[in-house]
Enzyme design. Structure first.
Site, PDB file in Angstrom:
ATOM      1  N   TYR A 121     -14.742  -1.737   8.637  1.00 19.33           N
ATOM      2  CA  TYR A 121     -13.222  -1.532   8.620  1.00 19.33           C
ATOM      3  C   TYR A 121     -12.684  -1.721  10.250  1.00 19.33           C
ATOM      4  O   TYR A 121     -11.809  -2.340  10.377  1.00 19.33           O
ATOM      5  CB  TYR A 121     -13.295   0.177   8.487  1.00 19.33           C
ATOM      6  CG  TYR A 121     -11.726   0.711   8.802  1.00 19.33           C
ATOM      7  CD1 TYR A 121     -10.873   0.299   7.977  1.00 19.33           C
ATOM      8  CD2 TYR A 121     -11.704   1.946   9.593  1.00 19.33           C
ATOM      9  CE1 TYR A 121      -9.264   1.082   8.173  1.00 19.33           C
ATOM     10  CE2 TYR A 121     -10.396   2.430   9.818  1.00 19.33           C
ATOM     11  CZ  TYR A 121      -9.305   1.742   9.144  1.00 19.33           C
ATOM     12  OH  TYR A 121      -7.922   2.442   9.433  1.00 19.33           O
ATOM     13  N   GLY A 131       0.710  -1.322  -0.058  1.00 20.09           N
ATOM     14  CA  GLY A 131       0.262  -0.063   0.025  1.00 20.09           C
ATOM     15  C   GLY A 131       0.746   1.286  -0.115  1.00 20.09           C
ATOM     16  O   GLY A 131       0.574   2.230   0.653  1.00 20.09           O
TER      17      GLY A 131
HETATM   18  N1  LIG Z   1      -4.825   7.947   7.250  1.00 19.40           N
HETATM   19  C1  LIG Z   1      -5.445   7.622   8.270  1.00 19.40           C
HETATM   20  O1  LIG Z   1      -5.803   8.393   8.822  1.00 19.40           O
HETATM   21  C2  LIG Z   1      -5.408   6.290   8.990  1.00 19.40           C
HETATM   22  C3  LIG Z   1      -5.690   6.446  10.319  1.00 19.40           C
HETATM   23  C4  LIG Z   1      -5.609   5.053  11.191  1.00 19.40           C
HETATM   24  C5  LIG Z   1      -5.189   4.027  10.756  1.00 19.40           C
HETATM   25  N2  LIG Z   1      -4.804   3.978   9.364  1.00 19.40           N
HETATM   26  C6  LIG Z   1      -4.127   2.859   8.801  1.00 19.40           C
HETATM   27  O2  LIG Z   1      -3.016   3.088   8.332  1.00 19.40           O
HETATM   28  C7  LIG Z   1      -2.708   2.129   7.071  1.00 19.40           C
HETATM   29  C8  LIG Z   1      -2.503   2.681   5.687  1.00 19.40           C
HETATM   30  O3  LIG Z   1      -3.418   3.952   5.442  1.00 19.40           O
HETATM   31  P1  LIG Z   1      -3.618   4.823   4.479  1.00 19.40           P
HETATM   32  O4  LIG Z   1      -4.298   6.192   5.160  1.00 19.40           O
HETATM   33  O5  LIG Z   1      -2.190   5.145   4.039  1.00 19.40           O
HETATM   34  O6  LIG Z   1      -4.467   4.347   3.332  1.00 19.40           O
HETATM   35  P2  LIG Z   1      -4.765   4.687   1.826  1.00 19.40           P
HETATM   36  O7  LIG Z   1      -6.036   4.545   1.425  1.00 19.40           O
HETATM   37  O8  LIG Z   1      -4.234   6.056   1.576  1.00 19.40           O
HETATM   38  O9  LIG Z   1      -3.686   3.810   1.223  1.00 19.40           O
HETATM   39  C9  LIG Z   1      -4.054   2.395   1.276  1.00 19.40           C
HETATM   40  C10 LIG Z   1      -3.312   1.582   0.209  1.00 19.40           C
HETATM   41  O10 LIG Z   1      -3.769   0.381   0.049  1.00 19.40           O
HETATM   42  C11 LIG Z   1      -3.818  -0.124  -1.152  1.00 19.40           C
HETATM   43  N3  LIG Z   1      -4.582  -1.237  -1.598  1.00 19.40           N
HETATM   44  C12 LIG Z   1      -5.805  -1.266  -1.592  1.00 19.40           C
HETATM   45  N4  LIG Z   1      -6.398  -2.551  -1.884  1.00 19.40           N
HETATM   46  C13 LIG Z   1      -5.048  -3.355  -1.931  1.00 19.40           C
HETATM   47  C14 LIG Z   1      -4.782  -4.569  -2.250  1.00 19.40           C
HETATM   48  N5  LIG Z   1      -5.581  -5.653  -2.601  1.00 19.40           N
HETATM   49  N6  LIG Z   1      -3.520  -4.959  -2.495  1.00 19.40           N
HETATM   50  C15 LIG Z   1      -2.677  -3.965  -2.071  1.00 19.40           C
HETATM   51  N7  LIG Z   1      -2.717  -2.939  -1.943  1.00 19.40           N
HETATM   52  C16 LIG Z   1      -4.155  -2.451  -1.926  1.00 19.40           C
HETATM   53  C17 LIG Z   1      -4.320   1.387  -2.173  1.00 19.40           C
HETATM   54  O11 LIG Z   1      -3.874   1.280  -3.349  1.00 19.40           O
HETATM   55  C18 LIG Z   1      -3.437   2.370  -1.154  1.00 19.40           C
HETATM   56  O12 LIG Z   1      -2.288   2.469  -1.878  1.00 19.40           O
HETATM   57  C19 LIG Z   1      -4.034   1.162   6.990  1.00 19.40           C
HETATM   58  O13 LIG Z   1      -3.910   0.197   7.626  1.00 19.40           O
HETATM   59  C20 LIG Z   1      -5.223   2.248   7.700  1.00 19.40           C
HETATM   60  O14 LIG Z   1      -5.922   1.420   8.373  1.00 19.40           O
HETATM   61  C21 LIG Z   1      -4.666   5.233   8.705  1.00 19.40           C
END
Ligand SMILES: NC(=O)c1ccc[n+]([C@@H]2O[C@H](COP(=O)([O-])OP(=O)(O)OC[C@H]3O[C@@H](n4cnc5c(N)ncnc54)[C@H](O)[C@@H]3O)[C@@H](O)[C@H]2O)c1
Length: 342
Positions: free
Chosen positions: A165, A30
Site C-alpha cells: 500500500y 471509490g
Molecule cells: N480511510 C483512511 O483512514 C485513509 C487514510 C489515509 C489515506 N486514505 C486514502 O483515501 C482514499 C479513499 O480511502 P477510503 O478510506 O475511502 O477507502 P475504502 O476502502 O473505504 O474505499 C475504497 C473504495 O474503492 C473501491 N474500489 C476498490 N477497487 C476498485 C476498482 N478496481 N475500481 C474502482 N473502485 C474500486 C471500493 O469499492 C471502495 O468503494 C484512498 O486513496 C486511501 O488510500 C484513507
C-alpha cells in the site's frame, strides 16, 4: 468608469464565478468507501446534485446514498471504462478515491498494486487526454517507513515504506507531481492519517480499531484491540478530512509549492488514551490488547506529523481534537444504534 460601472463589472464577475461553479462536473471514484460516501454528499451540496457523478465498484452504495446518484459502475483498472465515463458525463474534475488500503493490501498485494498503481495511472492519463481542470488523489501516512523520523515527521523526509500500500502511495504522489510538471495537469493530494467516522465503516486499514472500538463501547461489549495500547498514530475526524480535500481542491494554484504530497494531521493518540477518553462516557468499558499483523504496519508509521506546509500554502487548520472527536462519535453512534449512554 463611474461607481455604477464598477458595480456592473463586479456583478458580471460574480455571475461568471457562479457559472464556473455550476459548470463543474465532478467524478468521484471509490464513492462507496469510507471517505467517498461522505465526500460525495459534501460535493453535491456544494456543486449541485447532478454535477457529481459517483462511481461504485465492489460495494453497493449505502442505502442513504442510493438516492444521491447518478451512480455509475467503474473499475479504475479498466482504462477504456475510465475514458468512457469521462466522455459520457463531460467530466472536468476527478476525486480519485478508489484504492485498496493497508491491511487489505498486505493480504492481497497483487490486487493493491493493480488498483492503486494502474488505477491511478489510468486516471492521470485520462486527465491529460481530456485536459481535466483538476485531479485530487489522497495519499497516506503509509508513504513513510521505519527509517522515517517518527515524531513530528516533516513533509520532506525518507519515503521507504515496507507495505505494498505504502509503495503504491509513494508512486502515486511521485506520478501526480510528475504529471503536473510534465503535462501541466493540476494534480493535488494530501497524506491522510487514520480517518475516524461513524457513517460508513472503514475499508481495511491499520487505524480501523479507532472506529470499531466505539461500536463495542456503545453496545456495552468488551473490545479486543489489534494494536498495542501504547501505539501512537496520527488521526483525523472525517468532517476535517472532507473539508481538507475540498479546501485543497479550491486553493489558488499560485499559492501551492507542493502538489500531490501535503502532510496533514489533526491529533495523535494511542489506544490507551482513546479508551481513557471513551471511559469518560462509558466508565465500565473493557478492552484487551492482542496485537496482530497490523502492529508491524503501525510500527512503521509516524507517531505525529508536521503539517506546516499545508497550513502555510492553503490555510489548513483542523477543528476536531481527541475530546471533540470522541464526544461526536459516541453521540452519533449511540443515536445510530438506538442506544442510551449510561
Ligand atoms: N480511510 C483512511 O483512514 C485513509 C487514510 C489515509 C489515506 N486514505 C486514502 O483515501 C482514499 C479513499 O480511502 P477510503 O478510506 O475511502 O477507502 P475504502 O476502502 O473505504 O474505499 C475504497 C473504495 O474503492 C473501491 N474500489 C476498490 N477497487 C476498485 C476498482 N478496481 N475500481 C474502482 N473502485 C474500486 C471500493 O469499492 C471502495 O468503494 C484512498 O486513496 C486511501 O488510500 C484513507
Amino acid at each position: 468608469m463611474g461607481e455604477s460601472g464598477d458595480n456592473k463589472v463586479k456583478i458580471s464577475y460574480y455571475y461568471f464565478l457562479l457559472e464556473v461553479r455550476i459548470l463543474k462536473r465532478i467524478l468521484v471514484t471509490g464513492a462507496t468507501g469510507q471517505i467517498g460516501s461522505e465526500l460525495t454528499v459534501a460535493l453535491k451540496e456544494r456543486y449541485g446534485k447532478e454535477n457529481v457523478i459517483s462511481t461504485m465498484h465492489v460495494r453497493k452504495p449505502p442505502e442513504d446514498l442510493e438516492e444521491l446518484g447518478p451512480w455509475v459502475t467503474l473499475d479504475v483498472t479498466d482504462r477504456n471504462a475510465v475514458d468512457k465515463v469521462i466522455e459520457e458525463y463531460d467530466i472536468d474534475t476527478i476525486y480519485h478515491l478508489a484504492a485498496i488500503l493497508s491491511a487489505t493490501g498486505e493480504k492481497n498485494p497483487q490486487l493493491a498494486f493493480r488498483v492503486n498503481l494502474l488505477g491511478t495511472y489510468n486516471i492521470l492519463e485520462a486527465g491529460v487526454k481530456y485536459n481535466l481542470e483538476r485531479v485530487m488523489i489522497p495519499s497516506s501516512i503509509a508513504v513513510f517507513g521505519p527509517e522515517t523520523p517518527r515524531d513530528n515527521t516533516p513533509n520532506e523526509t525518507v519515503l521507504k515504506p515496507t507495505t505494498m500500500y505504502g509503495i503504491t502511495k509513494v508512486a502515486g504522489e511521485l506520478l501526480g507531481n510528475y504529471y503536473f510538471k510534465k503535462y501541466g495537469l493540476d494534480v493535488r493530494g494530501l497524506r491522510f492519517p487514520g480517518l475516524i467516522s461513524w457513517k460508513t465503516p472503514p475499508g481495511g486499514g491499520t487505524t480501523d480499531y479507532a472506529v470499531e472500538i466505539f461500536y463495542y463501547a456503545v453496545e456495552g461489549k468488551k473490545y479486543t484491540c489489534f494494536l498495542r495500547d501504547d501505539t501512537y498514530l496520527p488521526m483525523m475526524y472525517m468532517p476535517d478530512a472532507i473539508r481538507a480535500l475540498i479546501e485543497l481542491a479550491e486553493a489558488p494554484i499560485e499559492k501551492l509549492k507542493h502538489h500531490a504530497d501535503f502532510n496533514i494531521t489533526a491529533m495523535s493518540f494511542s489506544p490507551r488514551e482513546l479508551v481513557e477518553e471513551i471511559r469518560k462516557y462509558i466508565p465500565d468499558f473493557e478492552v484487551e490488547y492482542k496485537p496482530d499483523y497490523r502492529q508491524e504496519i503501525a510500527d512503521s508509521w509516524p507517531n505525529s506529523i508536521d503539517d506546516s506546509a499545508a497550513r502555510e500554502e492553503w490555510g489548513w487548520r483542523p477543528e476536531y481534537d481527541l475530546p471533540a472527536m470522541v464526544d461526536d462519535m459516541i453521540k452519533n453512534i449511540a443515536r445510530k444504534l438506538g442506544k442510551d449512554l449510561p
